[in-house]
Design a protein around this motif. Structure first.
Motif: not given
Lengths: 367, 117
Positions: B12-13, B15-16, B19, B22-23, B26, B29, B48, B52, B55-56, B59, B62
């Motif tokens: 979970a950590r 994944r945060q 994410r 990725a931002e 972005f 970019q 990026r 992502l 991240v998937r 998920t 998890i």
């Protein structure tokens, strides 16, 4: 699924056939029918009203775009989509670092999904009105239980087998093949609850469930169905809470993916629509070029696909179906304890349980 | 606490963090695009996309960890290898970019989280 539904109907019919008091008076039936029709008519009219309001807004924006006015899609959908995923991650971290898991905290973390406003024309990019939260949960969800599956689809399959076997036993479908039913139910039960921890409540539950299933005989099916339900009942809330949480995580991720895609379309369209090449002169006026019209229409079309998917995701909460399944399982257990006094409730309880199972399986398959 | 170690918490950590990476990618970019630096923008875009996809993938892990807490240990080992591979690739993609220091520091923290599995 068709076999399952058929099996369920057969089970319910068997129960209903033995319960003459179940027939509702015609007046009640008529009233129920009228109420249902009235409610659907109201909903349809509300939906039609909303569609026509949206069409009016879209028409107005398109006229502005054609007239060469500046126009920009909203691009904020991403922020709230990231927020709900962050909330769920924070929930999981909190649960692991400072147990126990708190169902109310899970509800709070997930509720933000309803606040995701689509990346759309500004007046259409509104958040959903706050919907009622799922029923607060008081059952014990601390037991460490697990479904013997790696995916939501696999869990749905296990559930289907479990419900089918239980329906057969409860409805008397298996009276002529008790041994096969025992084996079937045992396998289904084992598939549903995999023993995971060494010792602990999960092993205990599995062992007693195994003993109960092993003793089921057709001649005393109510007593043994009751015993089986008694054994499974304590595990059900924890199992369903896990399943609901896993499905929430997957749903929120899907909403994030859709929001990402929508943000891209909206951002690029906003930039493109501002470029000097997007306008032509008509007399003394500056109006949209064919390319601007194409860019705008293309963006609207692509955004509609992402936003429709996003809107349906933010309306859904798989936890509602999962908790309803656990509640229906519990109610079924209760009525099996006094089937003579609760004949109608028994049939209704089984029906409700089966309906909630279908709803849950459908919800899981939709992820 | 014992179930599945604290792998679920770490997932979970991660994944945060992925994410957030990725931002950040972005934003960089978009900045590169507005400067007209298309070459940099394309590399950041590739990094990026990889973030992502990470991240998937997290998920999915998890989800498995929640519904099958005792059955996720082998798959977590596999997840760790996958993550290291992806992060290595992302590092290579952006290693030659002048303005990617912030991203690199995020990715480095991600590597340290993953290696703590």
């Amino acid at each position: 699924m068709r076999i399952l539904l058929f099996g369920m109907s057969a089970a319910v019919l068997t129960l209903v056939a033995g319960c003459s008091t179940l027939t509702a008076p015609d007046e009640v039936k008529a009233l129920k029918g009228a109420t249902t029709n009235f409610t659907s008519a109201l909903r349809a009219s509300e939906a039609a009203g909303q569609e026509s309001a949206e069409a009016e807004i879209r028409g107005r924006y398109r006229r502005d775009m054609l007239a060469g006015h500046s126009i920009a899609f909203d691009t904020n959908c991403y922020t709230r989509a990231a927020e709900v995923n962050d909330n769920l991650d924070a929930l999981i971290i909190q649960w692991r670092t400072r147990p126990p898991y708190d169902p109310a905290a899970s509800d709070r973390a997930y509720r933000t999904i309803r606040g995701i406003s689509p990346c759309d024309l500004p007046e259409l990019a509104t958040a959903l009105p706050e919907l009622p939260a799922p029923r607060p949960y008081t059952a014990d969800v601390s037991a460490v239980v697990s479904l013997d599956a790696d995916t939501l689809g696999g869990a749905a399959q296990n559930l289907e087998a479990y419900v089918e076997a239980l329906s057969d036993i409860a409805g008397g479908e298996t009276s002529g093949r008790a041994d096969a039913a025992r084996a079937e139910l045992f396998e289904a039960g084992r598939g549903l609850i995999g023993a995971l921890k060494i010792g602990g409540p999960a092993d205990l539950i599995l062992n007693v469930a195994e003993a109960a299933i092993g003793s089921i005989i057709a001649a005393r099916r109510n007593a043994h169905t009751r015993e089986f339900l008694d054994r499974m009942d304590p595990a059900m809330p924890a199992m369903m809470e896990r399943l609901g949480l896993a499905a929430r995580v997957v749903t929120a991720q899907a909403a994030y993916d859709r929001a990402q895609a929508a943000r891209y379309i909206a951002l690029h369209a906003n930039e493109a629509l501002r470029q000097p090449g997007m306008f032509v002169r008509r007399g003394r006026q500056r109006v949209a070029s064919p390319e601007r019209i194409r860019t705008y229409d293309d963006a609207v079309q692509r955004l509609e696909i992402e936003n429709n998917a996003l809107k349906s995701l933010r309306r859904s909460d798989p936890m509602v179906a999962a908790r309803a399944f656990a509640a229906a399982h519990h109610e079924l257990k209760e009525v099996f304890h006094n089937p003579r006094a609760h004949r109608a409730a028994l049939a209704a309880g089984l029906k409700e349980f089966q309906d909630s199972a279908v709803a849950l399986i459908t919800a899981l398959r939709a992820r | 606490m014992a179930e599945g170690g604290d792998a679920l918490e770490e997932l979970a950590r991660s994944r945060q963090v992925a994410r957030a990476a990725a931002e950040t990618l972005f934003t960089q970019q978009r900045e590169a695009e507005s400067r007209g630096d298309i070459r940099t923008a394309e590399k950041l875009s590739a990094a990026r996309s990889d973030a992502l996809s990470l991240v998937r993938s997290l998920t999915t892990k998890i989800q498995t960890g929640i519904i099958r807490p005792g059955g996720n240990v082998p798959s977590l080992k596999q997840a760790t290898e996958e993550l290291e591979e992806r992060i290595e690739r992302m590092n290579q993609t952006i290693a030659d970019l002048q303005d990617a220091r912030a991203v690199l520091s995020i990715l480095t923290s991600l590597v340290s989280i993953v290696s703590a599995f």
